[in-house]
Design an enzyme around this catalytic site. Structure first.
Site, PDB file in Angstrom:
ATOM      1  N   ALA A 132     -12.323 -12.379   4.844  1.00 18.34           N
ATOM      2  CA  ALA A 132     -12.346 -12.257   3.351  1.00 18.34           C
ATOM      3  C   ALA A 132     -13.804 -12.400   2.726  1.00 18.34           C
ATOM      4  O   ALA A 132     -14.443 -12.016   1.615  1.00 18.34           O
ATOM      5  CB  ALA A 132     -10.705 -13.091   2.801  1.00 18.34           C
ATOM      6  N   SER A 153       0.769  -1.361   0.118  1.00 20.38           N
ATOM      7  CA  SER A 153       0.043   0.170  -0.214  1.00 20.38           C
ATOM      8  C   SER A 153       0.237   1.773   0.110  1.00 20.38           C
ATOM      9  O   SER A 153       0.426   1.804  -0.635  1.00 20.38           O
ATOM     10  CB  SER A 153      -1.065   0.274   1.248  1.00 20.38           C
ATOM     11  N   LYS A 192     -19.273 -22.080  10.498  1.00 23.36           N
ATOM     12  CA  LYS A 192     -19.230 -21.028  10.564  1.00 23.36           C
ATOM     13  C   LYS A 192     -19.548 -20.049   9.546  1.00 23.36           C
ATOM     14  O   LYS A 192     -19.669 -19.294   9.437  1.00 23.36           O
ATOM     15  CB  LYS A 192     -17.249 -21.401  10.656  1.00 23.36           C
ATOM     16  N   ASN A 249     -11.273  -1.935   7.381  1.00 30.17           N
ATOM     17  CA  ASN A 249      -9.658  -2.190   6.571  1.00 30.17           C
ATOM     18  C   ASN A 249      -9.527  -1.025   6.529  1.00 30.17           C
ATOM     19  O   ASN A 249      -8.567   0.124   5.966  1.00 30.17           O
ATOM     20  CB  ASN A 249      -8.840  -2.207   5.290  1.00 30.17           C
ATOM     21  N   ILE A 285      -7.801 -14.839  -3.658  1.00 25.78           N
ATOM     22  CA  ILE A 285      -7.430 -13.937  -3.320  1.00 25.78           C
ATOM     23  C   ILE A 285      -6.465 -13.598  -3.026  1.00 25.78           C
ATOM     24  O   ILE A 285      -5.566 -12.293  -2.313  1.00 25.78           O
ATOM     25  CB  ILE A 285      -8.232 -13.103  -2.106  1.00 25.78           C
ATOM     26  N   LYS A 337      -8.174  -5.583  11.369  1.00 23.85           N
ATOM     27  CA  LYS A 337      -9.331  -5.715  11.356  1.00 23.85           C
ATOM     28  C   LYS A 337     -10.785  -5.096  11.986  1.00 23.85           C
ATOM     29  O   LYS A 337     -11.728  -4.943  12.002  1.00 23.85           O
ATOM     30  CB  LYS A 337      -9.125  -6.063   9.965  1.00 23.85           C
ATOM     31  N   ALA A 356     -14.516 -18.729   4.964  1.00 21.42           N
ATOM     32  CA  ALA A 356     -15.638 -18.472   6.004  1.00 21.42           C
ATOM     33  C   ALA A 356     -14.658 -17.666   6.739  1.00 21.42           C
ATOM     34  O   ALA A 356     -15.863 -16.935   7.792  1.00 21.42           O
ATOM     35  CB  ALA A 356     -16.917 -19.209   6.391  1.00 21.42           C
ATOM     36  N   TYR A 383      -1.833 -12.900  -2.983  1.00 18.00           N
ATOM     37  CA  TYR A 383      -1.267 -12.573  -4.682  1.00 18.00           C
ATOM     38  C   TYR A 383      -0.812 -13.117  -5.320  1.00 18.00           C
ATOM     39  O   TYR A 383       1.031 -12.396  -5.031  1.00 18.00           O
ATOM     40  CB  TYR A 383      -1.089 -10.841  -3.538  1.00 18.00           C
TER      41      TYR A 383
END
Length: 282
Positions: A138, A25, A163, A95, A230, A74, A135, A232
């Site tokens: 994300a 970021s 969950k 986030n 998801i 988070k 679950a 990277y």
């Protein structure tokens, strides 16, 4: 990219996490500020879990304008905020924080990031059937984004079925037909459902390490499947997708668009997406 000139008017933004040194970021948010001529810097702040409340107080005391929040903060950070968005309420994770003179607003831009990334692969997906694996936080962001986009069928697979069932229960207020939209299955039943699904999304961390076992038998993937992981990197799931000739995507588009949305929340300006994408792709 020219050097950032810091002066008495420079605004400070950043990211808190533990660890946080690996975060991408700072590079792409700083590039975005520079591209639009905004006098701001974006810094990584390593914050231990036991110091989270002090860090949040520090944001107010130091007039830090905006903060991204990454693992493991988070969920925990929510209790220290003055106001939260609908996304935070349902996803149970924040986030992005905007500081308005000490009044902290919490947002979750992950759902937006996932959906915008998915649109790059397949612009029309509302009529598609999804398999979402995992679950955790994300997964909640992905499912929230899909429900808000009008998706009518999601198979939610998780090792602990309870969950996944909690997500269905928590999302009842979001859509009164949620129990008809989401079907919960254990992980070991994924292969029984591959024929009916169009898009497969891995939201777990399985695949991050090369020695991780597969989530299911990847040889059962078909060319018509669209695969999103998801994480990277090109995981074994994505390698299998590539070998089958599927459309596929890793986690970088989600990261890009969630960051762009955070930028827009903070600045009120349209994020320079291509500048941010170029930095991320390096």
């Amino acid at each position: 990219m020219s050097n950032v000139l810091v002066d008495g008017e420079t605004e400070v933004y950043g990211i808190i996490g533990y660890p946080v040194r690996h975060s991408k970021s700072p590079q792409f948010q700083t590039a975005a500020f520079q591209a639009l001529g905004i006098n701001a810097v974006y810094l990584p702040f390593q914050v231990r879990p036991e110091d989270l409340q002090k860090a949040i107080n520090g944001i107010k005391a130091l007039s830090i304008k905006g903060i991204n929040v990454t693992v493991p903060h988070k969920e925990e950070v929510i209790k220290y905020l003055d106001e939260i968005s609908e996304e935070v309420e349902y996803i149970g994770a924040c986030n992005t924080i905007k500081n308005i003179d000490g009044y902290l607003q919490g947002f979750n831009t992950d759902a937006y990031g996932f959906i915008e990334g998915l649109k790059e692969l397949t612009p029309d997906f509302a009529d598609k059937e999804f398999l979402v694996i995992g679950a955790g936080g994300a997964s909640r962001a992905v499912v929230y984004g899909l429900i808000k986009s009008g998706v009518q069928k999601i198979i939610l697979a998780n090792r602990t079925v309870k969950k996944a069932e909690e997500i269905v229960s928590d999302f009842k207020k979001l859509n009164r037909f949620i129990e008809e939209i989401i079907e919960v299955i254990p992980l070991n039943q994924i292969e029984n459902h591959l024929k009916e699904v169009d898009i497969i999304v891995n939201t777990t961390s399985i695949g991050l390490k090369d020695e991780d076992p597969p989530l299911f038998d990847y040889s059962k993937i078909e060319k018509r499947h669209i695969i999103v992981d998801i994480i990277y990197k090109k995981t074994k799931l994505l390698q299998a997708a590539e070998e089958k000739g599927c459309l596929y995507q890793d986690g970088l588009p989600m990261l890009l668009y969630q960051g762009a949305k955070a930028f827009e929340i903070w600045t009120g300006q349209r994020a320079p997406i291509e500048v941010m994408r170029e930095i991320l792709s390096k």
